[in-house]
Write a protein that holds these residues in place. Sequence first.
Motif, PDB file in Angstrom:
ATOM      1  N   ASP A   1     -68.846  15.694 -36.534  1.00 36.29           N
ATOM      2  CA  ASP A   1     -67.814  16.387 -36.157  1.00 36.29           C
ATOM      3  C   ASP A   1     -66.405  15.580 -36.726  1.00 36.29           C
ATOM      4  OD1 ASP A   1     -66.433  17.990 -34.272  1.00 36.29           O
ATOM      5  OD2 ASP A   1     -67.409  17.088 -32.568  1.00 36.29           O
ATOM      6  N   ALA A   2     -65.205  16.228 -36.238  1.00 30.61           N
ATOM      7  CA  ALA A   2     -64.123  15.585 -36.821  1.00 30.61           C
ATOM      8  C   ALA A   2     -63.375  14.680 -35.776  1.00 30.61           C
ATOM      9  CB  ALA A   2     -62.866  16.724 -36.925  1.00 30.61           C
ATOM     10  N   LEU A   3     -64.107  14.744 -34.329  1.00 27.41           N
ATOM     11  CA  LEU A   3     -63.819  13.717 -33.487  1.00 27.41           C
ATOM     12  C   LEU A   3     -64.842  13.019 -32.951  1.00 27.41           C
ATOM     13  CD1 LEU A   3     -61.241  15.686 -31.302  1.00 27.41           C
ATOM     14  CD2 LEU A   3     -60.623  13.534 -32.692  1.00 27.41           C
ATOM     15  N   LYS A   4     -64.669  11.612 -32.760  1.00 28.29           N
ATOM     16  CA  LYS A   4     -65.938  10.902 -31.941  1.00 28.29           C
ATOM     17  C   LYS A   4     -65.316  10.093 -30.951  1.00 28.29           C
ATOM     18  CE  LYS A   4     -69.553   7.659 -32.788  1.00 28.29           C
ATOM     19  NZ  LYS A   4     -70.488   8.150 -32.017  1.00 28.29           N
ATOM     20  N   ASP A   5     -65.502  10.224 -29.690  1.00 28.31           N
ATOM     21  CA  ASP A   5     -65.105   9.705 -28.724  1.00 28.31           C
ATOM     22  C   ASP A   5     -63.524   9.742 -28.544  1.00 28.31           C
ATOM     23  OD1 ASP A   5     -67.583   8.850 -28.015  1.00 28.31           O
ATOM     24  OD2 ASP A   5     -67.345   6.806 -29.065  1.00 28.31           O
ATOM     25  N   GLY A   6     -62.917  10.392 -29.073  1.00 28.07           N
ATOM     26  CA  GLY A   6     -61.583  10.882 -29.029  1.00 28.07           C
ATOM     27  C   GLY A   6     -60.678  10.624 -30.206  1.00 28.07           C
ATOM     28  N   ASN A   7     -61.606   9.827 -31.141  1.00 28.21           N
ATOM     29  CA  ASN A   7     -60.886   9.313 -32.431  1.00 28.21           C
ATOM     30  C   ASN A   7     -61.383  10.222 -33.653  1.00 28.21           C
ATOM     31  OD1 ASN A   7     -59.651   7.222 -31.013  1.00 28.21           O
ATOM     32  ND2 ASN A   7     -61.932   6.493 -30.867  1.00 28.21           N
ATOM     33  N   ALA A   8     -60.407  10.380 -34.600  1.00 24.31           N
ATOM     34  CA  ALA A   8     -60.671  11.210 -35.690  1.00 24.31           C
ATOM     35  C   ALA A   8     -61.602  10.574 -36.690  1.00 24.31           C
ATOM     36  CB  ALA A   8     -59.253  11.460 -36.569  1.00 24.31           C
ATOM     37  N   THR A   9     -62.452  11.237 -37.071  1.00 25.82           N
ATOM     38  CA  THR A   9     -63.575  10.735 -38.033  1.00 25.82           C
ATOM     39  C   THR A   9     -63.112  11.066 -39.508  1.00 25.82           C
ATOM     40  OG1 THR A   9     -64.737  12.795 -38.034  1.00 25.82           O
ATOM     41  CG2 THR A   9     -65.412  10.950 -36.496  1.00 25.82           C
ATOM     42  N   ILE A  10     -62.319  12.079 -39.775  1.00 24.80           N
ATOM     43  CA  ILE A  10     -61.627  12.622 -41.169  1.00 24.80           C
ATOM     44  C   ILE A  10     -60.367  12.420 -41.051  1.00 24.80           C
ATOM     45  CG2 ILE A  10     -63.774  13.707 -41.843  1.00 24.80           C
ATOM     46  CD1 ILE A  10     -62.292  16.171 -40.934  1.00 24.80           C
ATOM     47  N   ASP A  11     -59.937  12.368 -42.326  1.00 19.81           N
ATOM     48  CA  ASP A  11     -58.188  12.282 -42.563  1.00 19.81           C
ATOM     49  C   ASP A  11     -57.657  13.769 -43.169  1.00 19.81           C
ATOM     50  OD1 ASP A  11     -55.570  11.844 -43.118  1.00 19.81           O
ATOM     51  OD2 ASP A  11     -55.904  10.163 -44.319  1.00 19.81           O
ATOM     52  N   LEU A  12     -57.102  14.307 -42.470  1.00 18.71           N
ATOM     53  CA  LEU A  12     -56.634  15.725 -43.132  1.00 18.71           C
ATOM     54  C   LEU A  12     -54.942  15.465 -43.315  1.00 18.71           C
ATOM     55  CD1 LEU A  12     -58.174  18.370 -40.937  1.00 18.71           C
ATOM     56  CD2 LEU A  12     -58.951  17.364 -42.960  1.00 18.71           C
ATOM     57  N   SER A  13     -54.289  14.315 -43.347  1.00 15.46           N
ATOM     58  CA  SER A  13     -52.976  14.154 -43.622  1.00 15.46           C
ATOM     59  C   SER A  13     -52.362  14.744 -45.137  1.00 15.46           C
ATOM     60  CB  SER A  13     -52.488  12.780 -43.391  1.00 15.46           C
ATOM     61  OG  SER A  13     -53.163  11.833 -44.246  1.00 15.46           O
ATOM     62  N   GLY A  14     -53.510  14.671 -46.105  1.00 22.19           N
ATOM     63  CA  GLY A  14     -52.910  15.070 -47.414  1.00 22.19           C
ATOM     64  C   GLY A  14     -52.983  16.309 -47.735  1.00 22.19           C
ATOM     65  N   GLN A  15     -53.386  17.300 -46.503  1.00 24.35           N
ATOM     66  CA  GLN A  15     -53.506  18.785 -46.660  1.00 24.35           C
ATOM     67  C   GLN A  15     -51.996  19.580 -46.673  1.00 24.35           C
ATOM     68  OE1 GLN A  15     -56.349  20.224 -47.813  1.00 24.35           O
ATOM     69  NE2 GLN A  15     -56.997  18.105 -47.839  1.00 24.35           N
ATOM     70  N   ASP A  16     -51.611  20.374 -47.529  1.00 31.83           N
ATOM     71  CA  ASP A  16     -50.567  21.053 -47.157  1.00 31.83           C
ATOM     72  C   ASP A  16     -50.146  21.809 -45.627  1.00 31.83           C
ATOM     73  OD1 ASP A  16     -50.746  24.135 -47.496  1.00 31.83           O
ATOM     74  OD2 ASP A  16     -52.472  23.355 -48.544  1.00 31.83           O
TER      75      ASP A  16
END
Length: 372
Positions: free
Chosen positions: A89-104
């Motif tokens: 999942d992209a969230l675990k306990d309210g914290n992001a597990t993946i970084d999407l900041s580089g997407q347009d």
Amino acid sequence: MTTINPYSSTYAPGLTAGQTAAQRANQATGYGAPRDQSPTINTPAVNVTLSAAAQAALKAQTDSRTIETVVSEAKAQITARLKAAGAKDALKDGNATIDLSGQDRRTLYAVASNQGGAFPMSQQVVAALALKSQADQVLAGPAAQARLTGDYASLYQTALDRLDAAGPEEKTTAAWSQQREALVEGRKQAIARPGLAPAGIANDPVAAYMAQTGSVVAGAKTREFGKVATDVRAALDKQYELAVSPGMATSADGGEIDFRRFDDRSLSAIALNKDEQFSGHEIAKAKTEIRQRDSAAIKAGYQSSGDEGSAGFGMAMITRYAGMTVEERDAAGWTPAVYSKMVELQAASDKLAEMFNANGTLAGPPSMLDFI
């Protein structure tokens, strides 16, 4: 930054602050036709440097992808990132597990707004936070300059440039239109009253950014918490020393404290008082300020949910939690138990929504128990 070297002896005239980033970029590049094709006589005459916002505007203009393609590419990219992170999942306990900041931006907006109903809530939250992070990065420099010099017109123009670089899906929303109206009014006020921050504007994203980030403590969101507390202590003492207005605090033990230039994590340093640097009066005032800000954020989240109703509001609250630091959550009382309950309620809301079609008719089995 991207530098364009038009080989021409003609300067691009009239690049004004009132133009959008795309207009300024197009105007700058439009005067780049060579006067003579001979490589022996041409020399660069004009150097036009495009800001990040202008580059984004140009990219948005040339993005010919269909929304179906954007969604498909986004799903593939997220799947790859989850696999690389070993996360389900992209969230675990309210914290992001993946970084999407580089997407347009268009890709992030597609995910955050759940285009095509293709993205689960956790991915929407992480994308929304990445969008906010990108906006914060764009505003950081001009905001610091505005606080120092009073040049709020340039800050609002930067925000306008970024807004105008949005993709077609985002530009059709009421939120985009409302924010643009607010930014135009903000820039108008800033030009009319140099040195004064625009005020009293509904849906103003610049004002929200300035209030959230503060200005007293540098790097408060990421620095070691004890150092933040020490800087906050020094900033408060200086504020007391300079206080002249009736009723304002001149010491740590009484009076009103102006927290407008303190960000949320700095306020948390006072409220939690882990190193015992703050008085009981300061702690109480900081806790009151945190409650007021939290209440305002919850109200804004509810209002922004619009037609999405409870589902949109739940999403806004989960996004707020995920965007907080551990200290901010502690100070505001947003415990892991509260987060779990929000996720639980959101899941229930999504499940109930699946029962009905857009016209209100049942979408499946007639018994609610079949959906639970």
